[in-house]
Design an enzyme around this catalytic site. Structure first.
Site, short mmCIF file in Angstrom:
data_model
loop_
_atom_site.label_atom_id
_atom_site.label_comp_id
_atom_site.label_asym_id
_atom_site.label_seq_id
_atom_site.Cartn_x
_atom_site.Cartn_y
_atom_site.Cartn_z
N GLY A 153 -24.52 -23.91 25.85
CA GLY A 153 -25.18 -24.85 26.73
C GLY A 153 -24.28 -25.36 27.84
O GLY A 153 -23.06 -25.13 27.85
N GLY A 188 -20.27 -25.66 28.20
CA GLY A 188 -19.66 -24.88 29.28
C GLY A 188 -18.75 -25.71 30.15
O GLY A 188 -17.68 -25.26 30.56
N GLU A 233 -22.03 -17.48 30.11
CA GLU A 233 -23.48 -17.39 30.26
C GLU A 233 -24.04 -18.65 29.60
O GLU A 233 -23.86 -18.87 28.41
CB GLU A 233 -24.02 -16.13 29.60
CG GLU A 233 -25.49 -15.87 29.93
CD GLU A 233 -26.42 -16.37 28.85
OE1 GLU A 233 -27.03 -17.44 29.07
OE2 GLU A 233 -26.53 -15.72 27.83
N CYS A 258 -32.16 -18.37 25.16
CA CYS A 258 -31.87 -18.65 26.57
C CYS A 258 -32.80 -17.90 27.50
O CYS A 258 -33.14 -18.40 28.58
CB CYS A 258 -30.41 -18.31 26.88
SG CYS A 258 -29.99 -16.57 26.66
#
Length: 467
Positions: free
Chosen positions: A201, A205, A222, A257
């Site tokens: 998330g 990140g 990502e 995601c």
């Protein structure tokens, strides 16, 4: 000690792992650093043989691993089997493509000789989430090991058990460390970690980026998406189309995601769409214990996730499918469709990561494109149309790392096609050659023509290209 409960039967403890202290992390990273040079010095064929053998071990244990993953994550056992099988196929794909990706490029011409080496970083830290812990770890482990790196994996404490077993099946410099943010910080901030690969998330990140940035450690990330699915006015709402769309939204209870999280339909066809969508959910969506036959959706991952999902569902949410579950004994949430919510509501504007899906009617392509591109997450999208050329033309206008046409699911993803994100979604390039390239750095050996033996004197600066 970290004890992992079964989200479908919260009284059941599936297993435990030892939580790593910062001191443990330091010891393991130093071990990995010590092993890495010998690993990198081995011929790439040897390293790929080790990966091939690990893939075979994982494949032979797939039934046991799939059941364990279903019990610790709440994901349907068939989906767990599919995830682990895809991880095996990906490892074999790495074995096939790594020799070319990591080979030296040697150019010798009138300008001189240049050798471009693809060399490993050293110790790679892989920080992975709970929703697809095997494939999202293997996407990092496979290329990192093939390139000659050592790997330290830190999985989520919400799904530590299966990946712990998978890591142990590699006869290579790889270890897992378990814990929460403190463990992750000790790993990312370690002086001997030379590359960080993160999937998760936005909050995680940012924390990883701050720690890595302090040491100038390169990262690959990502972060997620709030993926729109846009139906153009000529799209069909036929049964198989809607069946695929429903599962693209509710696989892993919507905790993916790249799930279809926002649905956009021409306003004039909204009622038709809702009717077809509900019918499809009745056919394909059954919520219950993930180990039970016929179940296609299990619980969400935790009590916090259950509370958050309930908060997203307004009183007029339309319940979907068959619900054979008890929310009092497991973290189950009734899957729901919310028709015409406020476009600025958290359900639409945020990444809900829950089995609550909004559908909105639009009046023009410019309007829906603006809605679809709104927000800071730009991982994926899909566009649906009877005219493929029209769909591709519309897809070019999405601000998304990848776009599906007439589908929106993981089965449509090819190992040939990288994916990532734009805006603040991260720039992961896994699943393809770009993913292999993330785990090497280019080092150049250069002999300019003017300075090679036998060159005419006085070449000097003229040997360098003009800019």
């Amino acid at each position: 000690m970290i004890a992992r409960e079964n989200p479908a039967r919260i009284a059941e403890i599936v297993g435990t792992v030892v939580a790593a202290t910062p001191g443990d992390v330091d010891r393991i990273v130093r071990w990995a650093d010590g092993e890495q040079r010998a690993w990198a010095a081995r011929p790439i064929a040897d390293r790929l043989t080790v990966i091939t053998e690990a893939a075979a071990r994982i494949e032979s244990a797939i039934e046991e691993l799939a059941e364990l993953l279903a019990r610790e994550s709440g994901k349907v056992v068939g989906d767990c089997r599919g995830e682990i099988g895809f991880a095996v196929r990906y490892l074999r794909w790495v074995v096939e493509h790594a020799p070319a990706a990591y080979a030296d490029r040697d150019t010798d011409d009138e300008r001189g000789r240049i050798v471009e080496q693809r060399r490993p970083f050293g110790v790679v830290a892989a920080i992975t989430p709970w929703n697809a812990p095997i494939i999202l770890s293997v996407l990092k482990i496979g290329p990192a090991l093939a390139a000659g790196n050592a790997v330290v994996v830190k999985p989520s404490p919400l799904a530590p058990l299966t990946i712990d077993r998978v890591v142990a099946l590699f006869d290579a410099p790889i270890r897992a460390v378990h814990g929460g943010p403190e463990t992750g910080a000790a790993l990312v901030g370690h002086e001997l970690v030379r590359k960080v690969a993160f999937t998760g998330g936005a909050a995680g990140g940012r924390a990883v980026a701050a720690l890595a940035g302090d040491r100038l450690t390169p990262t690959v990330m990502e972060l997620g998406g709030n993926d729109p699915a846009v139906f153009l006015d000529d799209a069909t709402f036929a049964g198989d189309v809607m069946d695929r769309l429903v599962m693209a939204s509710f696989a892993t209870s919507g905790q993916v995601c790249m799930a279809a999280k926002r649905l956009y339909v021409p306003l004039a066809r909204l009622a038709e769409f809702v009717s077809s969508y509900r019918e499809a959910a009745g056919r394909v969506l059954r919520t219950g214990d993930p180990l039970s036959a016929g179940v296609t959706m299990g619980p969400v991952i935790s009590a916090a996730a259950q509370r958050a999902a309930r908060a997203l569902a307004p009183p007029d949410a339309i319940p979907l499918g068959t619900f054979d579950a008890d929310p009092a004994t497991g973290y189950f949430v009734r899957p729901s469709l919310v028709v015409a919510p406020d476009p600025d509501s958290p359900l639409v504007a945020g990444e809900q990561f829950a089995p609550i899906v909004p559908v909105l009617g639009y009046t023009s392509e410019d309007q829906v494109l603006a809605w679809a591109n709104a927000g800071e997450l730009g991982l994926g999208a899909s566009v649906w149309s009877a005219d493929e050329g029209r769909a591709f033309a519309f897809a070019r206008r999405f601000e998304a790392g990848f776009t599906f046409v007439n589908t929106h699911n993981r089965t449509g993803m090819s190992l040939r096609a990288p994916f990532g994100g734009v805006k603040r979604s991260g720039w992961g390039r896994e699943y393809a050659a770009e993913g292999l390239a993330e785990y090497v750095q280019t080092c150049v050996i250069h002999a300019p023509a003017a300075f090679r033996p036998g060159a005419e004197p006085g070449g000097g600066p003229s040997a360098y290209p003009a800019h």
